[in-house]
Scaffold this motif. Structure first.
Motif, mmCIF file in Angstrom:
data_model
loop_
_atom_site.group_PDB
_atom_site.id
_atom_site.type_symbol
_atom_site.label_atom_id
_atom_site.label_comp_id
_atom_site.label_asym_id
_atom_site.label_seq_id
_atom_site.Cartn_x
_atom_site.Cartn_y
_atom_site.Cartn_z
ATOM 1 N N LEU A 175 -18.860 -6.812 5.278
ATOM 2 C CA LEU A 175 -19.713 -6.627 4.101
ATOM 3 C C LEU A 175 -19.783 -5.167 3.673
ATOM 4 O O LEU A 175 -19.922 -4.864 2.482
ATOM 5 N N ALA A 176 -19.684 -4.257 4.644
ATOM 6 C CA ALA A 176 -19.724 -2.831 4.325
ATOM 7 C C ALA A 176 -18.405 -2.346 3.729
ATOM 8 O O ALA A 176 -18.387 -1.484 2.842
ATOM 9 N N LEU A 177 -17.289 -2.908 4.198
ATOM 10 C CA LEU A 177 -15.963 -2.426 3.816
ATOM 11 C C LEU A 177 -15.371 -3.171 2.619
ATOM 12 O O LEU A 177 -14.629 -2.589 1.818
ATOM 13 N N GLU A 178 -15.706 -4.441 2.495
ATOM 14 C CA GLU A 178 -15.043 -5.304 1.510
ATOM 15 C C GLU A 178 -15.147 -4.808 0.059
ATOM 16 O O GLU A 178 -14.145 -4.829 -0.672
ATOM 17 N N PRO A 179 -16.304 -4.345 -0.413
ATOM 18 C CA PRO A 179 -16.372 -3.899 -1.815
ATOM 19 C C PRO A 179 -15.388 -2.782 -2.130
ATOM 20 O O PRO A 179 -14.796 -2.752 -3.216
ATOM 21 N N ALA A 180 -15.189 -1.860 -1.187
ATOM 22 C CA ALA A 180 -14.287 -0.741 -1.429
ATOM 23 C C ALA A 180 -12.835 -1.184 -1.486
ATOM 24 O O ALA A 180 -12.067 -0.724 -2.341
ATOM 25 N N VAL A 181 -12.426 -2.096 -0.599
ATOM 26 C CA VAL A 181 -11.021 -2.507 -0.573
ATOM 27 C C VAL A 181 -10.711 -3.532 -1.650
ATOM 28 O O VAL A 181 -9.596 -3.563 -2.187
ATOM 29 N N GLU A 182 -11.686 -4.365 -1.995
ATOM 30 C CA GLU A 182 -11.448 -5.354 -3.045
ATOM 31 C C GLU A 182 -11.131 -4.683 -4.381
ATOM 32 O O GLU A 182 -10.378 -5.228 -5.187
ATOM 33 N N SER A 183 -11.664 -3.516 -4.593
ATOM 34 C CA SER A 183 -11.441 -2.815 -5.860
ATOM 35 C C SER A 183 -10.025 -2.275 -5.987
ATOM 36 O O SER A 183 -9.596 -1.936 -7.098
ATOM 37 N N VAL A 184 -9.283 -2.202 -4.870
ATOM 38 C CA VAL A 184 -7.914 -1.665 -4.924
ATOM 39 C C VAL A 184 -6.853 -2.701 -4.572
ATOM 40 O O VAL A 184 -5.666 -2.467 -4.792
ATOM 41 N N PHE A 185 -7.241 -3.838 -4.020
ATOM 42 C CA PHE A 185 -6.259 -4.842 -3.636
ATOM 43 C C PHE A 185 -5.448 -5.315 -4.841
ATOM 44 O O PHE A 185 -5.951 -5.398 -5.958
ATOM 45 N N ASP A 204 -2.833 1.704 15.305
ATOM 46 C CA ASP A 204 -2.987 3.017 14.683
ATOM 47 C C ASP A 204 -2.827 2.950 13.172
ATOM 48 O O ASP A 204 -3.534 3.634 12.423
ATOM 49 N N LEU A 205 -1.925 2.076 12.691
ATOM 50 C CA LEU A 205 -1.751 1.953 11.248
ATOM 51 C C LEU A 205 -2.898 1.187 10.596
ATOM 52 O O LEU A 205 -3.278 1.482 9.459
ATOM 53 N N VAL A 206 -3.454 0.212 11.302
ATOM 54 C CA VAL A 206 -4.641 -0.480 10.798
ATOM 55 C C VAL A 206 -5.804 0.499 10.644
ATOM 56 O O VAL A 206 -6.468 0.553 9.597
ATOM 57 N N LEU A 207 -6.036 1.304 11.670
ATOM 58 C CA LEU A 207 -7.140 2.264 11.635
ATOM 59 C C LEU A 207 -6.915 3.324 10.557
ATOM 60 O O LEU A 207 -7.860 3.758 9.891
ATOM 61 N N LYS A 208 -5.666 3.716 10.374
ATOM 62 C CA LYS A 208 -5.344 4.675 9.319
ATOM 63 C C LYS A 208 -5.672 4.089 7.951
ATOM 64 O O LYS A 208 -6.203 4.784 7.073
ATOM 65 N N SER A 209 -5.385 2.790 7.772
ATOM 66 C CA SER A 209 -5.693 2.128 6.506
ATOM 67 C C SER A 209 -7.196 2.055 6.277
ATOM 68 O O SER A 209 -7.686 2.288 5.160
ATOM 69 N N VAL A 210 -7.952 1.720 7.334
ATOM 70 C CA VAL A 210 -9.409 1.634 7.209
ATOM 71 C C VAL A 210 -10.000 2.987 6.838
ATOM 72 O O VAL A 210 -10.905 3.084 5.986
ATOM 73 N N THR A 211 -9.482 4.052 7.458
ATOM 74 C CA THR A 211 -10.003 5.399 7.220
ATOM 75 C C THR A 211 -9.909 5.797 5.755
ATOM 76 O O THR A 211 -10.757 6.544 5.244
ATOM 77 N N ARG A 212 -8.912 5.277 5.055
ATOM 78 C CA ARG A 212 -8.733 5.632 3.643
ATOM 79 C C ARG A 212 -9.824 5.056 2.748
ATOM 80 O O ARG A 212 -9.978 5.484 1.604
ATOM 81 N N HIS A 213 -10.595 4.089 3.261
ATOM 82 C CA HIS A 213 -11.518 3.366 2.384
ATOM 83 C C HIS A 213 -12.976 3.424 2.830
ATOM 84 O O HIS A 213 -13.813 2.720 2.254
ATOM 85 N N THR A 214 -13.282 4.213 3.830
ATOM 86 C CA THR A 214 -14.686 4.349 4.221
ATOM 87 C C THR A 214 -14.916 5.700 4.885
ATOM 88 O O THR A 214 -14.038 6.224 5.576
ATOM 89 N N ASP A 215 -16.087 6.253 4.646
ATOM 90 C CA ASP A 215 -16.491 7.466 5.346
ATOM 91 C C ASP A 215 -17.589 7.159 6.364
ATOM 92 O O ASP A 215 -18.212 8.064 6.912
ATOM 93 N N GLN A 216 -17.825 5.866 6.602
ATOM 94 C CA GLN A 216 -18.830 5.446 7.572
ATOM 95 C C GLN A 216 -18.189 5.361 8.963
ATOM 96 O O GLN A 216 -17.409 4.455 9.231
ATOM 97 N N LYS A 217 -18.540 6.293 9.801
ATOM 98 C CA LYS A 217 -17.888 6.401 11.105
ATOM 99 C C LYS A 217 -18.097 5.160 11.961
ATOM 100 O O LYS A 217 -17.245 4.801 12.772
ATOM 101 N N TRP A 218 -19.225 4.481 11.774
ATOM 102 C CA TRP A 218 -19.494 3.309 12.604
ATOM 103 C C TRP A 218 -18.535 2.176 12.297
ATOM 104 O O TRP A 218 -18.163 1.414 13.198
ATOM 105 N N VAL A 219 -18.100 2.069 11.051
ATOM 106 C CA VAL A 219 -17.145 1.017 10.698
ATOM 107 C C VAL A 219 -15.835 1.234 11.452
ATOM 108 O O VAL A 219 -15.305 0.325 12.094
#
Length: 272
Positions: A97-107, A152-167
Motif C-alpha cells: 500500500l505504501a509503494l504501489e501508488p508510486a510504481v503504478e504511476s510509471v508502469f 540486488d536488482l529487485v532492491l535497486k528497483s525498489v530504491t528508485r521509487h521510495t525514500d522510506q527506509k522501512w519499505v
C-alpha cells in the motif's frame, strides 16, 4: 499526508495503513503459514496483534517468519509457493500500500499482471485485437522467474521509487526469509521472491518493468506487446521481424539475469 513521527519510533508507518492492510488480507483469505494461525484466530486478538505488528514495524524490530512451502501441480511439474504467516501477509500488504501508488504511476500501459483494475481477460482482449493487426507474435515465458530473480536488482528497483527506509529494509527481510519444507526442514534462500505473498507480484512487476517493458519501449518503440507477470506476447509484422526481436531480447536477459522457459527454443515465433 503521513502521521507525525511518534517519539521513540525509527520509522513512520501509519497505523491506518496497517488497518487497511489487514482488511485486504482478511478479504483475500488464504492458507495458514508456518505458525498455523488462521485468519479467524488472528482476528480473535486483532487489536493486540495489529498494534504489536505496527509497533515492531515502526521501531525496526519486525522480522518475518519462514514461509511455508506448498507444492501445486503445473504443466510439466510442480510449482512451489511460499505461504507467509498471516501477520507477515499483513506486514507485506502494508508495504504494498505504501509503494504501489508510486510504481503504478510509471508502469507500462501494456503490463497487466496483478495490477489494480486489470485482469488476465483485459490482456487477452488487447492481444486478440492486435493479432488482427499483426500476423506474427513472439511468445515469451521467463524460466523460473519467481524462484530465480536477483535480489540486488529487485532492491535497486525498489530504491528508485521510495525514500522510506522501512519499505526497503522489510522488502530485503522478506526476500531473505527461509522456506519451511513439507518434511520440516528449513531451507535458506539466496534468490527469488516466492509466489504466495502479497509483496511478490509487485516486486516481479517492478523488476520486469525495467527488465522488459522499459527496454522494449526504448529499443522497439513501435512494437506492441502484452505482459502478464513473467509471460509476454510481442506483436510483429513479419516472421523476420519476429525472429529479430526474439534474438535481441537476449540482450536484456543477460543484463537482468533472466532466462526464457525451457521447451520454447529460447522464444517462440508464431503466425496468427
Amino acid at each position: 499526508m503521513t502521521e507525525p513521527m511518534l517519539r521513540g519510533k525509527s520509522h513512520d508507518v501509519p497505523k491506518r495503513l496497517v488497518w487497511d492492510a489487514w482488511l485486504k488480507v482478511k478479504k483475500n483469505g488464504g492458507a495458514t503459514g508456518v505458525d498455523g494461525v488462521t485468519i479467524e484466530q488472528f482476528e480473535e486478538r486483532l487489536k493486540d496483534n495489529l498494534y504489536r505488528l505496527w509497533n515492531r514495524m515502526s521501531s525496526g524490530s519486525y522480522f518475518p517468519g519462514p514461509v511455508r512451502a506448498v507444492g501445486i501441480p503445473k504443466k510439466g511439474g510442480t510449482r512451489v509457493l511460499g505461504i507467509p504467516n498471516v501477520v507477515d501477509r499483513v506486514a507485506q500488504t502494508v508495504a504494498v500500500l505504501a509503494l504501489e501508488p508510486a510504481v503504478e504511476s510509471v508502469f507500462h500501459e501494456d503490463s497487466y499482471g496483478y495490477r489494480p483494475g486489470r485482469s488476465p481477460l483485459d490482456a487477452v482482449e488487447v492481444c486478440k485485437r492486435r493479432c488482427w493487426e499483426k500476423d506474427w507474435v513472439v511468445d515469451l515465458d521467463v524460466k523460473a522467474f519467481f524462484d530465480s530473480v536477483s535480489w540486488d536488482l529487485v532492491l535497486k528497483s525498489v530504491t528508485r521509487h521510495t525514500d522510506q527506509k522501512w519499505v526497503l529494509m522489510y522488502v530485503e527481510r522478506w526476500l531473505r526469509a527461509p522456506m519451511r519444507m513439507s518434511d520440516g526442514t528449513l531451507t535458506e534462500r539466496t534468490r527469488g521472491t516466492p509466489q504466495g505473498g502479497p509483496i511478490s507480484p509487485l516486486l516481479a512487476n517492478l523488476f520486469l518493468h525495467y527488465g522488459f517493458d522499459v527496454w522494449m519501449a526504448r529499443e522497439y518503440p513501435g512494437v506492441r506487446f502484452e505482459r502478464f507477470a513473467d509471460d509476454a506476447v510481442v506483436h510483429c509484422v513479419t516472421e523476420r521481424s519476429g525472429a529479430s526481436s526474439a534474438g535481441c531480447d537476449r540482450v536484456p536477459a543477460r543484463r537482468y539475469r533472466i532466462e526464457p522457459a525451457p521447451g520454447q527454443d529460447e522464444d517462440r515465433v508464431l503466425q496468427g
